[in-house]
Structure formats: C-alpha cells, structure tokens
Write an enzyme that holds these catalytic residues in place. Sequence first.
Site, PDB file in Angstrom:
ATOM      1  CD  GLU A  68      -2.825  -8.368   3.226  1.00 27.84           C
ATOM      2  OE1 GLU A  68      -2.418  -7.498   4.001  1.00 27.84           O
ATOM      3  OE2 GLU A  68      -2.978  -8.171   2.002  1.00 27.84           O
ATOM      4  CB  SER A 108      -0.919   0.018   1.224  1.00 24.62           C
ATOM      5  OG  SER A 108      -1.834  -1.048   1.178  1.00 24.62           O
TER       6      SER A 108
END
Length: 415
Positions: free
Chosen positions: A252, A137
């Site tokens: 994830e 991110s």
Amino acid sequence: MGPLPITPDTSAGDAVGVVGEWVEAQVPARWRAAAAEGPAALRSVRTPQEYRDWYPIFAHTGLVAPTWLPEHGGLGIGNDVARAIDSVLAPLRLTRLNPLGLNNAAAALFSHGTEEQRRRFLPPIVRNEEKWCQLFSEPGAGSDLASLATRAVRDADHWVISGQKVWTTWADEADYAILLARTDPDQPKHQGITYFLLDMHQPGVEVRPLRQITGEAEFNEVFLDGARVPDAHRVGEVNNGWRVSASTLSSERQMVSGSGSGGMGRLGGSSAARLISLAQETGRWGDADVRNKIMRLWAQEQIRGWTNARVRAALSAGQSPGAASSIGKVHQATLNQQIQDLMVDLLGTAAVAWPEGDDPDALPREVQGMMRSLANSTEGGTTDINKNILSERVLGLPREPDPWKGKPWKDIPRS
C-alpha cells in the site's frame, strides 16, 4: 481473446513485437493518437466508462500482471521482458484497474496464501471482475492499527465477524475485502489478529459513504454485524494476521508513493510537468521566482521516481522493499501537496471562483487535485507513523517506551 503468445522463453525483442501488433489491432486509434499528445488530450477522448468497457480486452492478454503465472492471470515472464513490454504500453496510459486487488490483496496471497486461494482470487482480480477494498482502519485504531477491536469468532468451519471499519476506499464498489480481525483478545495486541478475505455482498455488511471536501465519496465506513467468512478464506495462520498484513501495508505504501499501479491518479492532481505548462499558459513562466519554485519541485519528483525505481528493482529481485516504501510514502505525500498548492497559486482567481451549476467539471481540475491531496498525509499510513518507521528501522533510534508491551489486548486502554 486469450493470453498473448508470449512465454518465459520469448525474448524481449519478440515480446515487444507481439505487443506492438496487439496495440495496433486492439487499442483504438483515437486513444493512441490522443495519448501521444498528453494526459489532457487522452481524457478528452477516452471516458472512464469507455475504458472500463474496453478493459477485458486488455486483461485477457496477460499484460496487466505479466510476471504472474498464467494460472494466476499473467504470462509467467521475467522482469526484463516485462520491462520491455512496459516500454510499449506506458505511453498509452493503460491504467490497471482494481489496484487494491492487484497490490494489497495480491501481496498477501503471494506471501502467505495457499495455491488454491491464488488460483481462486487472482485471475478475477486481473480481469477486474471482482473488485477489492481493504478493511483495516477503525475509529479507534488508525495510526495504531494493531489495537483494532473488530472481532472474529470461530463457528465450525466459518468465522463470524462483528465490528466497524472506517476510511475504506471503494468499499461501495467492492466485491471482496481483505480484513484484519481480532481472534484472541487474551494475547498481546500484535499476536491475536487474523487475516481474512471477506465477501462484501452478504447480510451483516453495511457500507456508508463519507463525503469528501471535493464532493466525492471515495471513502466509506463499514459496519460488520455477524458477517461470515469460511475458514478456507483465512490467509495465514490463526492469530498471525499481523505478519500477513506487513506485505499488504508495504504494498500500500508503494502504491500511494507512486511506485505501485496506483500512481498519480491515486494521489490526486497533476505532476510537476503540468506546473511548467500551466505557468506558460498563465503568463507566469517569465517570473524567475516561479520558475525556481517549479524546478525545485520538478527535481524532487525526479528523486521520487528514482526511489520508486529502487523499490521496484528490489521487488523484481525477490527482496523486500523494506523502509524504502516508507521513504517514498513520506516524500510523495509532502511533494504532491506542494505541487498541488503551487498549481492553485498559478491558476490565480480561477482557483477561487468558477461558474455556478451542478456540472462536476465546473470545479477546476487543479482545485480538485489540491483538495484531494490533503488526504495524502493519512492514506497508506500517516506521515508521522511512517517517520517513526524510518527513525527506528533506518536510523536505529530507540523505540518510544510502551508500558503496555506484552500485555493482553483486553487489558490495554483504548479510545
């Protein structure tokens, strides 16, 4: 101590016997006794540091990832035997440390890495000797990860990395990171990305903590200014990193949904079973409305467990979990927040006032769990993004129109 004498030819019954003997010899008796009483009793006798100090005894047995090959740190056994072993270990709550290595990094290495990379990185991951984080991110690329701007430029047999990452869990403790960086801005945004393994202990890597509402700094922002990665630590082909990342992102989502090794400790807070005992302790169990709320959440938690079991079964059969990992992630994020909110409600005034002082234990565990659960809607991909995945890939709904589809990344407007 080396790996336990369990091989692919060992029967489930024999393996259970070997593991049982190891437990008696190597797991402290007070831990075993406390584990039988429940999580709270175990926390009172086994500190996190004590567990970390003991962990190498566990890791060297091959039991941390028993289905992995011995050269990767496991035992090379089948799923049936592994499940039989887990039935012995599960009551002891022997948490697997280094979850981002065991789940996220390993998923990419198994799917797209070379055997040389697997032999180099997987055993230290299992032993918790090299801790991992995930540099995906960015400030302008969270929900739309493929718009990331961190650059990687080839320099002979190395790549030079520059950019910024954010919301990186455990970056302050990590030795290595899985990293997505843009290697060709002239290609469409999904096609010009490459996947790397970055050494976090080098010039050009700066980690700054992000303080949470709970007072912890579990997340971090990472600044990259000329950091270097050898081409030997590139996973998959150049400009094919988005495809490699799919295995990591799926893993994830499994982890934050509870189907990976992260489990409830990763999500924050206690399970629905704790709601029952807390209601009894606070005298609220006699309220029919309270019992109804609790049992609705308890039933939802059972559903979550069954969904996660399907994900694990698919993985064990060598299949992709597909959209099931997104189903689990969306369900668990909402469910966990509802559980933690009710936990605080049952706690009553103790949830809004506690003794003064710097003692971190002064903050009730239930309050800390509620505040931590606020992140569940974001980590592992936002709930809204995962709902989009489900709508398109499960329900077959049309994708949202994208006027920039197929255009070079450098020409796409970014925030």
